[in-house]
Design an enzyme around this catalytic site. Structure first.
Site, PDB file in Angstrom:
ATOM      1  N   ASN A 165      37.855  30.319  46.502  1.00 24.95           N
ATOM      2  CA  ASN A 165      37.737  31.764  46.658  1.00 24.95           C
ATOM      3  C   ASN A 165      37.463  32.055  48.137  1.00 24.95           C
ATOM      4  OD1 ASN A 165      37.079  34.456  46.583  1.00 24.95           O
ATOM      5  ND2 ASN A 165      35.163  34.186  45.435  1.00 24.95           N
TER       6      ASN A 165
ATOM      7  N   LYS B 168      37.310  34.818  49.654  1.00 26.92           N
ATOM      8  CA  LYS B 168      36.577  36.074  49.890  1.00 26.92           C
ATOM      9  C   LYS B 168      37.235  36.852  51.046  1.00 26.92           C
ATOM     10  CE  LYS B 168      32.590  33.857  47.912  1.00 26.92           C
ATOM     11  NZ  LYS B 168      31.132  33.747  47.807  1.00 26.92           N
TER      12      LYS B 168
ATOM     13  N   GLU C 136      29.804  39.203  43.560  1.00 28.02           N
ATOM     14  CA  GLU C 136      29.827  40.101  44.725  1.00 28.02           C
ATOM     15  C   GLU C 136      30.466  41.433  44.359  1.00 28.02           C
ATOM     16  OE1 GLU C 136      31.609  37.307  47.436  1.00 28.02           O
ATOM     17  OE2 GLU C 136      29.744  36.145  47.409  1.00 28.02           O
TER      18      GLU C 136
ATOM     19  N   GLU D 154      28.620  31.107  37.679  1.00 27.63           N
ATOM     20  CA  GLU D 154      28.152  31.144  39.063  1.00 27.63           C
ATOM     21  C   GLU D 154      26.787  31.813  39.130  1.00 27.63           C
ATOM     22  OE1 GLU D 154      31.753  30.849  41.881  1.00 27.63           O
ATOM     23  OE2 GLU D 154      31.345  32.957  41.514  1.00 27.63           O
TER      24      GLU D 154
ATOM     25  N   SER E 175      27.656  27.208  46.022  1.00 22.09           N
ATOM     26  CA  SER E 175      27.331  26.182  47.017  1.00 22.09           C
ATOM     27  C   SER E 175      27.815  24.783  46.647  1.00 22.09           C
ATOM     28  CB  SER E 175      25.826  26.176  47.310  1.00 22.09           C
ATOM     29  OG  SER E 175      25.426  27.426  47.831  1.00 22.09           O
TER      30      SER E 175
HETATM   31  P1  PGA Z   1      29.941  29.512  47.691  1.00 23.13           P
HETATM   32  O1  PGA Z   1      30.661  30.665  46.834  1.00 23.13           O
HETATM   33  O2  PGA Z   1      30.650  28.218  47.323  1.00 23.13           O
HETATM   34  O3  PGA Z   1      30.141  29.887  49.115  1.00 23.13           O
HETATM   35  O4  PGA Z   1      28.514  29.483  47.270  1.00 23.13           O
HETATM   36  C1  PGA Z   1      31.071  30.460  45.522  1.00 23.13           C
HETATM   37  C2  PGA Z   1      31.688  31.706  44.977  1.00 23.13           C
HETATM   38  O5  PGA Z   1      31.170  32.801  45.274  1.00 23.13           O
HETATM   39  O6  PGA Z   1      32.686  31.662  44.236  1.00 23.13           O
END
Ligand code: PGA
Length: 252
Positions: free
Chosen positions: A9, A11, A97, A167, A213
């Site tokens: 992802n 983002k 988010e 998540e 993470s």
């Molecule tokens: P991150 O994000 O691996 O940066 O923690 C995961 C996600 O939001 O899908």
């Protein structure tokens, strides 16, 4: 046997030239095989280019969101048909988010999930509790409600195209990961909820990804859990070597 998935992802990262560079790097480094399905979700502006660049390469392109309506006066929104018309057949829905910053609710996600089903799109549906929910020991209940409220309207056959991503909000972009045991416990819980509603067979076959993470250093132990079928990767998917290392971890 559930095939693992590693989905990146991106983002709101990477402009067009950065997207081209990262995809070219991914194509050089990643060794596709049939043990793991790889997906990337660039921002809307780069989806078309991503599809074009990955035409003969086994990495699927996904969108990070879409609207529930077919079309109309929804300024700034993107429809399923727009995605399908450029060859994008997978969408991430309900990312935390979007729930937190853009007020996505169970109700709007219910409509989006229905639209993905009607349009025969793969829906990577995100669920997860906040830190305060976990501290109050409400995490199982929260995730159960997120699933029930948005997905339980759908018939059994819809789940051929649903992937669930667990998540925990407190683990996203924080460097804090759920322990492999915490991930396993929630994934098993999700399977139980699905089994109660739809039967064991369906519950056994739905793929459930962990996100929050995930890095090359911890991917192996998380993916080794029996109910974890891969990961939804944020930060680490922006680096081709890290993303590849996570894909490799999913193969073993
Ligand atoms: P991150 O994000 O691996 O940066 O923690 C995961 C996600 O939001 O899908």
């Amino acid at each position: 046997m559930r095939k693992k998935i590693v989905a990146g992802n991106w983002k709101m990262n990477n402009n067009l030239s950065e997207t081209i560079a990262l995809i070219e790097e991914i194509k050089q480094i990643i060794q596709p095989d049939n043990k793991v399905e790889v997906i990337i979700a660039p921002p809307f502006t780069n989806l078309n280019k991503a599809v074009e660049l990955l035409k003969n390469f086994p990495v699927t392109v996904a969108a990070q969101n879409m609207h529930y309506a077919d079309k109309g006066a929804y300024t700034g929104e993107i429809s399923a048909d727009m995605l399908l018309s450029i060859g994008v057949q997978t969408v991430i829905l309900g990312h935390s988010e979007r729930r937190i910053y853009y007020n996505e609710t169970d109700q709007s996600l219910k409509e989006k999930a229905l639209q993905a089903y009607k349009k025969n799109m793969t829906n990577i549906f995100c669920v997860g509790e906040k830190l305060s929910d976990r501290q109050a020991e409400k995490h199982f209940e929260i995730v159960e409600n997120q699933l029930k409220n948005a997905l339980f309207q759908l018939p059994v056959q819809a789940y051929k195209k649903i992937v669930i991503a667990y998540e925990p909000v407190w683990a996203i972009g924080t460097g804090e990961t759920a322990s492999p045991e915490q991930a396993q416990e929630m994934h098993a819980h999700i399977r139980q909820i699905l089994a109660k509603k739809y039967g064991q067979d369906l519950a056994r076959n739905v793929r459930i990804l962990y996100g929050g993470s995930v890095k090359p250093a911890n991917a192996g132990e998380i993916f080794a859990q029996p109910d974890v079928d891969g990961g939804l990767i944020g930060g680490a998917s922006l680096n081709a070597n890290d993303f590849n290392a996570i894909i490799e971890a999913a193969k073993s």
